[in-house]
Each structure stands twice: as C-alpha cells, then as structure tokens.
Design an enzyme around this catalytic site. Structure first.
Site, PDB file in Angstrom:
ATOM      1  N   ASN A  37       0.698  -1.268   0.031  1.00 57.82           N
ATOM      2  CA  ASN A  37      -0.087   0.047  -0.090  1.00 57.82           C
ATOM      3  C   ASN A  37       0.837   1.390  -0.196  1.00 57.82           C
ATOM      4  O   ASN A  37       1.515   1.565   0.946  1.00 57.82           O
ATOM      5  CB  ASN A  37      -0.836   0.013   1.152  1.00 57.82           C
ATOM      6  CG  ASN A  37      -1.785   1.143   1.475  1.00 57.82           C
ATOM      7  OD1 ASN A  37      -1.813   2.026   0.211  1.00 57.82           O
ATOM      8  ND2 ASN A  37      -2.524   1.337   2.577  1.00 57.82           N
ATOM      9  N   GLY A  80       2.076   2.193  10.794  1.00 58.08           N
ATOM     10  CA  GLY A  80       2.976   3.497  10.650  1.00 58.08           C
ATOM     11  C   GLY A  80       3.735   3.556  12.016  1.00 58.08           C
ATOM     12  O   GLY A  80       4.272   4.790  11.971  1.00 58.08           O
ATOM     13  N   HIS A 122      -9.537   1.045   4.583  1.00 62.27           N
ATOM     14  CA  HIS A 122      -8.260   1.264   5.264  1.00 62.27           C
ATOM     15  C   HIS A 122      -8.756   2.019   6.545  1.00 62.27           C
ATOM     16  O   HIS A 122      -9.339   3.097   6.497  1.00 62.27           O
ATOM     17  CB  HIS A 122      -7.253   1.734   4.395  1.00 62.27           C
ATOM     18  CG  HIS A 122      -5.709   1.799   5.099  1.00 62.27           C
ATOM     19  ND1 HIS A 122      -5.496   2.773   5.791  1.00 62.27           N
ATOM     20  CD2 HIS A 122      -4.930   0.991   4.987  1.00 62.27           C
ATOM     21  CE1 HIS A 122      -4.167   2.514   6.386  1.00 62.27           C
ATOM     22  NE2 HIS A 122      -4.034   1.496   5.592  1.00 62.27           N
ATOM     23  N   GLU A 131      -6.937   4.443   7.618  1.00 60.19           N
ATOM     24  CA  GLU A 131      -6.761   6.045   7.338  1.00 60.19           C
ATOM     25  C   GLU A 131      -8.084   6.576   6.646  1.00 60.19           C
ATOM     26  O   GLU A 131      -8.559   7.719   7.004  1.00 60.19           O
ATOM     27  CB  GLU A 131      -5.620   6.198   6.412  1.00 60.19           C
ATOM     28  CG  GLU A 131      -4.425   6.140   7.245  1.00 60.19           C
ATOM     29  CD  GLU A 131      -3.223   5.454   6.670  1.00 60.19           C
ATOM     30  OE1 GLU A 131      -2.974   5.350   5.407  1.00 60.19           O
ATOM     31  OE2 GLU A 131      -2.322   4.647   7.263  1.00 60.19           O
ATOM     32  N   SER A 151       3.138  -2.089  10.552  1.00 60.22           N
ATOM     33  CA  SER A 151       4.366  -2.160  10.842  1.00 60.22           C
ATOM     34  C   SER A 151       5.163  -3.503  10.236  1.00 60.22           C
ATOM     35  O   SER A 151       6.150  -3.974  10.934  1.00 60.22           O
ATOM     36  CB  SER A 151       4.883  -1.825  11.897  1.00 60.22           C
ATOM     37  OG  SER A 151       4.484  -0.525  12.384  1.00 60.22           O
ATOM     38  N   LYS A 175       0.204   4.331  -0.647  1.00 56.58           N
ATOM     39  CA  LYS A 175      -0.489   5.529   0.155  1.00 56.58           C
ATOM     40  C   LYS A 175      -0.364   6.731  -0.723  1.00 56.58           C
ATOM     41  O   LYS A 175      -0.251   6.316  -2.107  1.00 56.58           O
ATOM     42  CB  LYS A 175       0.040   5.683   1.432  1.00 56.58           C
ATOM     43  CG  LYS A 175      -0.183   4.224   2.444  1.00 56.58           C
ATOM     44  CD  LYS A 175      -0.151   4.445   4.074  1.00 56.58           C
ATOM     45  CE  LYS A 175      -0.327   3.227   4.842  1.00 56.58           C
ATOM     46  NZ  LYS A 175      -0.300   3.252   6.036  1.00 56.58           N
ATOM     47  N   GLU A 178      -5.728  -4.966  10.544  1.00 56.75           N
ATOM     48  CA  GLU A 178      -4.522  -4.173  10.624  1.00 56.75           C
ATOM     49  C   GLU A 178      -4.769  -3.202  12.069  1.00 56.75           C
ATOM     50  O   GLU A 178      -5.582  -2.546  12.032  1.00 56.75           O
ATOM     51  CB  GLU A 178      -4.583  -3.098   9.637  1.00 56.75           C
ATOM     52  CG  GLU A 178      -4.220  -3.939   8.211  1.00 56.75           C
ATOM     53  CD  GLU A 178      -3.719  -2.782   7.263  1.00 56.75           C
ATOM     54  OE1 GLU A 178      -2.391  -2.834   6.804  1.00 56.75           O
ATOM     55  OE2 GLU A 178      -4.239  -1.965   6.787  1.00 56.75           O
TER      56      GLU A 178
HETATM   57  P1  PGA Z   1       2.698   0.232   7.650  1.00 53.86           P
HETATM   58  O1  PGA Z   1       1.138   0.452   6.896  1.00 53.86           O
HETATM   59  O2  PGA Z   1       3.234  -0.983   7.105  1.00 53.86           O
HETATM   60  O3  PGA Z   1       3.430   1.335   7.255  1.00 53.86           O
HETATM   61  O4  PGA Z   1       2.478   0.214   9.046  1.00 53.86           O
HETATM   62  C1  PGA Z   1       0.282  -0.497   6.753  1.00 53.86           C
HETATM   63  C2  PGA Z   1      -0.835  -0.196   6.383  1.00 53.86           C
HETATM   64  O5  PGA Z   1      -1.718   0.989   6.359  1.00 53.86           O
HETATM   65  O6  PGA Z   1      -1.422  -0.874   5.326  1.00 53.86           O
END
Ligand code: PGA
Length: 253
Positions: free
Chosen positions: A12, A176, A100, A102, A216, A14, A170
């Site tokens: 992803n 993140g 997601h 976010e 992460s 982003k 997740e």
């Molecule tokens: P990250 O994000 O690996 O940077 O923690 C995962 C995601 O949001 O799918």
C-alpha cells in the site's frame, strides 16, 4: 506450522512517490528473485496507477497485479474527486483496498460505507482487500474481537460471496508506528476472524479465506509472522516503498 493457503502480499503505497519513483519501485521488484507462489498486489496512488499497470504489463510479470487504494460505490455522476468501481474495471485495475483505517479515521468512512463499497466493488467484478482493526484504546478495553466482528458483520450483511475478498487485519496502533503486533497477538485475532467466517460463511469458505496482517510489517518481523497458522500474508505500508518489500514477498522462502 504456517498456513496452508498461499502467501498474499500487498504493498500500500498510500499518498507517496512520483511517476518516476513508482517506476523505480517496479524496476526493483521485477529485477528481484520473487517467490513464485506469493500473490503480489501493489496499490499506487490513483495518479500513478495506470502507468504502473502498463509498466507491469509490459514487463509481463504474471504474479504482480495492481490495486486502487479506494473507490466510490456509485458507477458515475456528480461526485467530485471520486473514482468509481466501474471506472477501475474499465481501466483493468483488478483489485481495490476498502476500509483502510486511514479512510475510516481521517475521511470518516463508517462501517456501512465500507460495506456498500465492498458490495459495489464485488458486483463490478473487482477483488477486494477489506481492512479491519481496532484502535489502541479498544484493545486496552479488551474490545478487539468485538470491534473486528462488528466491522465484518457490517460487510456480511451486504455481501454473501466472500471468494474475492482478502481480509486485512490491521490494528490501528500498529500502522506506521513501528510497533508491530507480536505474532501471537496477530495469530489470536486471525484465528478469531476465521472462526467468525466459519460461523457466518461456512467452514469451507473459512478454510479458503485469506486473512493477512498489516501494521509495521518489515523484513525483520515478517518471517515469524508468516509461520502462524492463520496468517496468510501481509498488507505493507512503509516497507513497500523500500527494497525490503522483496524480503516480505519472500517471507516463506
Ligand atoms: P505500515 O502500514 O506498514 O506503514 O504500518 C500498513 C498499512 O497501512 O496498510
């Protein structure tokens, strides 16, 4: 014992990168030795999506597909700034990430929005990476299973055929932050999700359902996570923009 299902790894990206850097990420990926049994999906920002798709097609790499990071459920109309599921199909984008965290927290998507988007995407013929997960506060209150179950139930009310859904668990506190769930924490929730699937969708659907972990994920933690019985792969954010994405694709080698 690792899961009997093939590994699925999503990147992803982003809202990161440029036309040039997205090409470089693909160049690195296709020049690397990749586990042929891993299904790989990369999700660039909309503005880079078609270039990446065409670039991958020209490289004729059969195992890497593209995904959108979001889509709108109506097929067309006055929805400024949105991209519809039908437009993704028209552009031959086979996958879409829906729900997601976010999107849920920063852009106000509620369970019912996620459910209607998932339904529309599947009806249009797309495959869906459906994201669910609890916040730190919810985990500390011991609400993890009830939160993910609520999120899944909302989709199950609209969608009966789950054969083209990959569920991405997740935990919001792990995204993140560099704070990865332990393999035991992740396995516990994945196993609860599979139990949920068995009770709502039937045992054979549950056995086939890919449940991937996100939050992460990095080269240094993916191998141990991938040994868990109900972890069928990963949704990777930050590390999907780095060369170590290849190590995650190859977690089971
Ligand atoms: P990250 O994000 O690996 O940077 O923690 C995962 C995601 O949001 O799918």
């Amino acid at each position: 014992m690792s899961s009997p299902r093939g590994l699925f790894v999503g990147g992803n990206w982003k809202m990161n990168g440029t036309l040039d850097s997205s090409k470089k990420l693909i160049d690195h990926l296709i020049a690397s030795k990749l586990d042929e049994s891993t299904e790989i999906v990369v999700a660039p920002p909309f503005i880079h999506l078609l270039q990446v798709k065409d670039y991958l097609q020209a490289s004729s790499h059969p195992n890497i597909k593209v995904s959108a990071q979001n889509a709108y459920h109506k097929s067309s109309g006055a929805f400024t700034g949105e991209v519809s599921v039908d437009q993704l199909v028209d552009a031959q984008v086979p996958w879409v990430i829906i729900g997601h965290s976010e999107r849920r927290t920063l852009f106000g998507e509620a369970d019912h929005n996620v459910a209607e988007k998932t339904k529309a995407a599947l009806e249009a013929g797309l495959s869906v990476i459906l994201c669910i997960g609890e916040t730190l506060e919810q985990r500390e209150k011991d609400e993890t299973v009830s939160v993910v179950t609520r999120q899944l139930n909302a989709v199950e009310q609209e969608v009966k055929d789950w054969s083209k859904i990959v569920v991405a668990y997740e935990p919001v506190w792990a995204i993140g932050t560099g704070k990865v769930a332990t393999s035991q924490q992740a396995q516990e929730v994945h196993s609860e999700i599979r139990k949920w699937a068995a009770s709502k969708l039937g045992q054979s659907v549950a056995n086939k359902l890919r449940i991937i972990y996100g939050g992460s994920v990095a080269a240094k933690n993916c191998k141990e996570l991938s040994t868990q019985a109900d972890i069928d792969g990963f949704l990777v954010g930050g590390a999907s923009l780095k060369p170590e994405f290849v190590d995650i694709v190859n977690a089971r080698l």
